[in-house]
Design an enzyme around this catalytic site. Structure first.
Site, mmCIF file in Angstrom:
data_model
loop_
_atom_site.group_PDB
_atom_site.id
_atom_site.type_symbol
_atom_site.label_atom_id
_atom_site.label_comp_id
_atom_site.label_asym_id
_atom_site.label_seq_id
_atom_site.Cartn_x
_atom_site.Cartn_y
_atom_site.Cartn_z
ATOM 1 N N TYR A 138 4.755 8.639 8.404
ATOM 2 C CA TYR A 138 3.612 7.735 8.268
ATOM 3 C C TYR A 138 4.081 6.291 8.084
ATOM 4 O O TYR A 138 3.560 5.373 8.697
ATOM 5 C CB TYR A 138 2.788 8.198 7.071
ATOM 6 C CG TYR A 138 1.430 7.554 6.901
ATOM 7 C CD1 TYR A 138 0.494 7.568 7.924
ATOM 8 C CD2 TYR A 138 1.069 6.977 5.685
ATOM 9 C CE1 TYR A 138 -0.759 7.003 7.745
ATOM 10 C CE2 TYR A 138 -0.189 6.417 5.499
ATOM 11 C CZ TYR A 138 -1.096 6.433 6.535
ATOM 12 O OH TYR A 138 -2.332 5.876 6.357
ATOM 13 N N HIS A 175 0.846 -1.189 0.000
ATOM 14 C CA HIS A 175 0.000 0.000 0.000
ATOM 15 C C HIS A 175 0.881 1.237 0.000
ATOM 16 O O HIS A 175 1.781 1.349 0.827
ATOM 17 C CB HIS A 175 -0.826 -0.001 1.290
ATOM 18 C CG HIS A 175 -2.287 0.008 1.042
ATOM 19 N ND1 HIS A 175 -2.941 -1.024 0.430
ATOM 20 C CD2 HIS A 175 -3.239 0.923 1.332
ATOM 21 C CE1 HIS A 175 -4.226 -0.750 0.359
ATOM 22 N NE2 HIS A 175 -4.432 0.434 0.902
#
Ligand SMILES: Cc1cc2nc3c(=O)[nH]c(=O)nc-3n(C[C@H](O)[C@H](O)[C@H](O)COP(=O)(O)OP(=O)(O)OC[C@H]3O[C@@H](n4cnc5c(N)ncnc54)[C@H](O)[C@@H]3O)c2cc1C
Length: 386
Positions: A383, A75
């Site tokens: 992140y 992802h």
């Protein structure tokens, strides 16, 4: 009755305890894992799903990544929606250019249990640690298991953390003041990205777990009873907050699980002392806004394995003394980012001057993320990084 002393007694067979156990066995340290639940319960507990690049490296470099390499998916994008539109942030093309691997935590745990046993490790399922004393763990029912060191990998409410705080270790704590209804649905993902929807009714989130399972989050008031949320109500609310009229429908499916998670974070000022050292949620609970918990558990297991190996090999605590300095700054950096994410995702309720001000700040943060390459790089680094 006491059993023979091992190098390390590990309490808890979650990601932290299982990674630690396998790394210790690899380094020639004998250990035993005590787990209060059954093997089926441990291997069936759906929680995390997003593994950071560092976690994937630790797992694969140590022979623990077979399952995630075979079945995980990559992802690299997340999408933000609000009443001001939608944008996708391709974090795989920003920062260090790293990706998440999506692999459900229960499958990772299943792999880790199998690998630890294959390496000759011992796990006692159904063995609840009732008390930790200097170099020994008393299992409910009477047995004492002794080790030169004890590793408390027993999660946020475990007795490892309680044993430290009882002796004066302090905690830094934050309550984000919001809760999420965490829903696991037998539905294929509806987006190719992680979805974050900002809405005046509250935040909604979408995270893939596999080709047929998706996790959704709905911000809800503190004290919400999950039973108040029927399947019908969950999908209706998700449709409103994810703005499906504007951006297209969600792929629905049966709700497999629903639970309310209160967003709280805390970190112990020191992750151990003497013969008791902690890793994972036992050291710090982190709000799920940036999907960091399991990744921090893997990171700390790696650092603690190195520290314990050093302490056992050289008979001194110098390597353990370094563990706090190795682990806490990285933990705090993840907390800082999760805290920032929480501010991004949760707007103030109501329509008074203060609420309007808070919401405009949210939009300003989003706009900065949408338009500033420097901000996108910073976001990506934090992140996916750990
Ligand atoms: C809904 C949800 C979604 C999440 N999503 C993500 C995500 O996408 N990415 C991410 O990185 N993190 C995520 N997390 C967080 C992540 O699941 C945890 O941070 C992670 O499980 C921590 O691992 P651990 O090994 O420290 O603790 P745990 O997984 O809690 O394992 C601790 C183990 O210790 C055992 N135990 C406890 N007490 C005792 C005792 N007295 N004796 C013996 N055994 C004991 C427990 O039974 C348990 O098996 C999520 C969490 C939740 C709840």
């Amino acid at each position: 009755m006491a059993t023979a002393q091992v190098g390390v007694v590990i309490v808890g067979a979650g990601p932290a305890g299982l990674v630690l156990g396998s790394l210790l066995l690899d380094r020639g340290v004998d250990c035993v894992i005590l787990e209060r639940r059954s093997r089926e319960a441990v291997e069936g507990r759906a929680r995390a799903g997003f593994l950071a690049a560092h976690s994937v490296r630790v797992l694969t470099e140590n022979g623990l990544g077979g399952g995630l390499l075979a079945h995980g998916t990559t992802h690299t994008a997340c999408l933000f929606r609000s009443d001001r539109g939608e944008f996708t942030l391709d974090y795989g093309k920003s920062g260090q250019g790293e990706a998440h691997t999506v692999y459900p935590q229960q499958e990772l745990v299943r792999d880790l249990v199998a690998e630890y046993l294959r390496r000759g490790g011992e796990i006692r399922f159904g063995a609840e640690a009732a008390e930790i004393t200097e170099g020994a763990v008393r299992v409910r029912g009477g047995t004492r298991v002794t080790g030169r060191y004890i590793a408390g990998c027993d999660g946020h409410r475990g007795i490892g953390r309680a044993a430290l705080t009882a002796h004066g270790t302090r905690t830094a704590r934050w309550d984000h003041g919001v809760s999420w209804l965490a829903v696991l649905a037998a539905a294929p993902p509806s987006l190719d990205a992680v979805g974050y929807a900002l809405h005046e009714r509250g935040f909604a989130g979408h995270m893939a777990r596999s080709a047929s399972v998706t996790r959704y989050y709905l911000q809800c008031p503190r004290g919400t009873d999950p039973a108040e949320w029927s399947e019908e109500r969950i999908w209706a609310e998700l449709a409103i907050r994810m703005r499906t009229d504007e951006f297209g429908p969600l792929r629905r499916g049966a709700v497999l699980e629903k639970a309310v998670v209160d967003l709280r974070s805390d970190v112990l000022e020191r992750p151990g002392a003497g013969r008791l050292w902690l890793a994972g949620d036992a050291v710090g609970l982190i709000s799920p806004t940036a999907a960091k918990g399991a990744n921090l558990a893997v990171l700390q297991a790696e650092l603690l394995a190195r520290a314990l190996e050093g302490a056992l090999a050289r008979g001194g605590g110098a390597s353990l003394a370094r563990y706090p300095a190795d682990c806490l700054p990285r933990l705090w950096r993840a907390h800082e980012f999760s805290h920032w994410m929480s501010g991004l995702l949760h707007g103030p309720a109501g329509d008074d001057d203060k609420a309007r001000y808070g919401r405009e700040l949210q939009y300003a943060r989003l706009e900065s993320l949408r338009t500033s390459r420097a901000h996108q790089d910073f976001f990506a680094e934090n992140y996916v990084g750990i």
